[in-house]
Design a protein around this motif. Structure first.
Motif, PDB file in Angstrom:
ATOM      1  N   ARG A 158       0.854  -1.184   0.000  1.00  0.00           N
ATOM      2  CA  ARG A 158       0.000   0.000   0.000  1.00  0.00           C
ATOM      3  C   ARG A 158       0.883   1.226   0.000  1.00  0.00           C
ATOM      4  N   ARG A 159       0.436   2.234  -0.721  1.00  0.00           N
ATOM      5  CA  ARG A 159       1.190   3.486  -0.797  1.00  0.00           C
ATOM      6  C   ARG A 159       0.963   4.289   0.472  1.00  0.00           C
ATOM      7  N   GLU A 160       2.041   4.782   1.020  1.00  0.00           N
ATOM      8  CA  GLU A 160       1.978   5.652   2.189  1.00  0.00           C
ATOM      9  C   GLU A 160       2.931   6.813   1.931  1.00  0.00           C
ATOM     10  N   GLY A 161       2.379   7.935   1.477  1.00  0.00           N
ATOM     11  CA  GLY A 161       3.210   9.076   1.115  1.00  0.00           C
ATOM     12  C   GLY A 161       4.087   8.741  -0.076  1.00  0.00           C
TER      13      GLY A 161
ATOM     14  N   VAL B 271      11.061  -1.617  -8.473  1.00  0.00           N
ATOM     15  CA  VAL B 271      10.237  -0.677  -7.709  1.00  0.00           C
ATOM     16  C   VAL B 271      11.172   0.090  -6.791  1.00  0.00           C
ATOM     17  N   TYR B 272      11.008   1.417  -6.749  1.00  0.00           N
ATOM     18  CA  TYR B 272      11.796   2.242  -5.827  1.00  0.00           C
ATOM     19  C   TYR B 272      11.036   2.341  -4.513  1.00  0.00           C
ATOM     20  N   ARG B 273      11.710   1.941  -3.459  1.00  0.00           N
ATOM     21  CA  ARG B 273      11.121   1.908  -2.117  1.00  0.00           C
ATOM     22  C   ARG B 273      12.023   2.704  -1.188  1.00  0.00           C
ATOM     23  N   ARG B 274      11.409   3.512  -0.314  1.00  0.00           N
ATOM     24  CA  ARG B 274      12.192   4.331   0.625  1.00  0.00           C
ATOM     25  C   ARG B 274      13.083   3.444   1.466  1.00  0.00           C
ATOM     26  N   LEU B 275      14.287   3.920   1.699  1.00  0.00           N
ATOM     27  CA  LEU B 275      15.200   3.196   2.577  1.00  0.00           C
ATOM     28  C   LEU B 275      14.691   3.277   4.009  1.00  0.00           C
TER      29      LEU B 275
ATOM     30  N   SER C 299       9.045   0.903   8.829  1.00  0.00           N
ATOM     31  CA  SER C 299       7.671   0.428   8.693  1.00  0.00           C
ATOM     32  C   SER C 299       7.464  -0.495   7.508  1.00  0.00           C
ATOM     33  N   TYR C 300       8.469  -1.093   6.954  1.00  0.00           N
ATOM     34  CA  TYR C 300       8.208  -2.078   5.912  1.00  0.00           C
ATOM     35  C   TYR C 300       9.162  -3.193   6.087  1.00  0.00           C
TER      36      TYR C 300
END
Length: 155
Positions: A89-92, A143-147, A154-155
């Protein structure tokens, strides 16, 4: 008096507006070059794997969904297809694990040079990591995912 003030302001204000607008128009390409293409302001970490030649599929769920952003970053907008990423799910500006969710986005193909430009735009290794994920149709895409940081584990 009111009409005199309008005449005075319109000429002087118009001149200032032209100067400010001209300055912004001239500075915008410089700013975009510095941020997106220049060797300044981003140094990739030494431990990033080398890019593989060939085509790569990228799943976009945020700013890269915009054709203008892709054009500015890669030099072309590219052809996109709608896609979704199950279990996220997208969060920000991030996606996080959520088995009941599905993130809608776009998928597009890039070459190694364009992927390197996307890595720079996303500040790979500094702000984001690039991971392969399985899309709803069973295909795989980057997919680019926040570090993960101490503030956002939170992931």
């Amino acid at each position: 008096m009111h009409s005199e003030r309008r005449k005075y302001c319109s000429g002087k204000c118009r001149t200032r507006l032209v100067w400010v607008t001209s300055g912004l128009v001239l500075l915008l390409p410089v700013y975009l070059w510095l941020i997106l293409l220049s060797p300044f302001f981003y140094t990739p970490p030494d431990d990033l794997p080398a890019l593989q030649e060939g085509t790569h599929r990228v799943f976009a769920f945020g700013t890269l969904k915009s054709p203008w952003v892709r054009f500015l970053v890669m030099g072309r907008a590219g052809v996109t297809e709608e896609a979704s990423l199950p279990g996220k799910r997208r969060e920000g500006l991030n996606i996080i694990a959520d088995p009941a969710a599905q993130t809608q986005g776009l998928v597009f193909e890039v070459n190694a040079s364009e992927l390197a430009r996307l890595d720079r735009y996303e500040r790979l290794g500094v702000r984001y990591e690039r991971v392969k994920m399985v899309l709803n149709d069973g295909s795989r895409a980057w997919v680019y995912r926040r570090l993960e940081t101490a503030e956002s584990a939170s992931y």
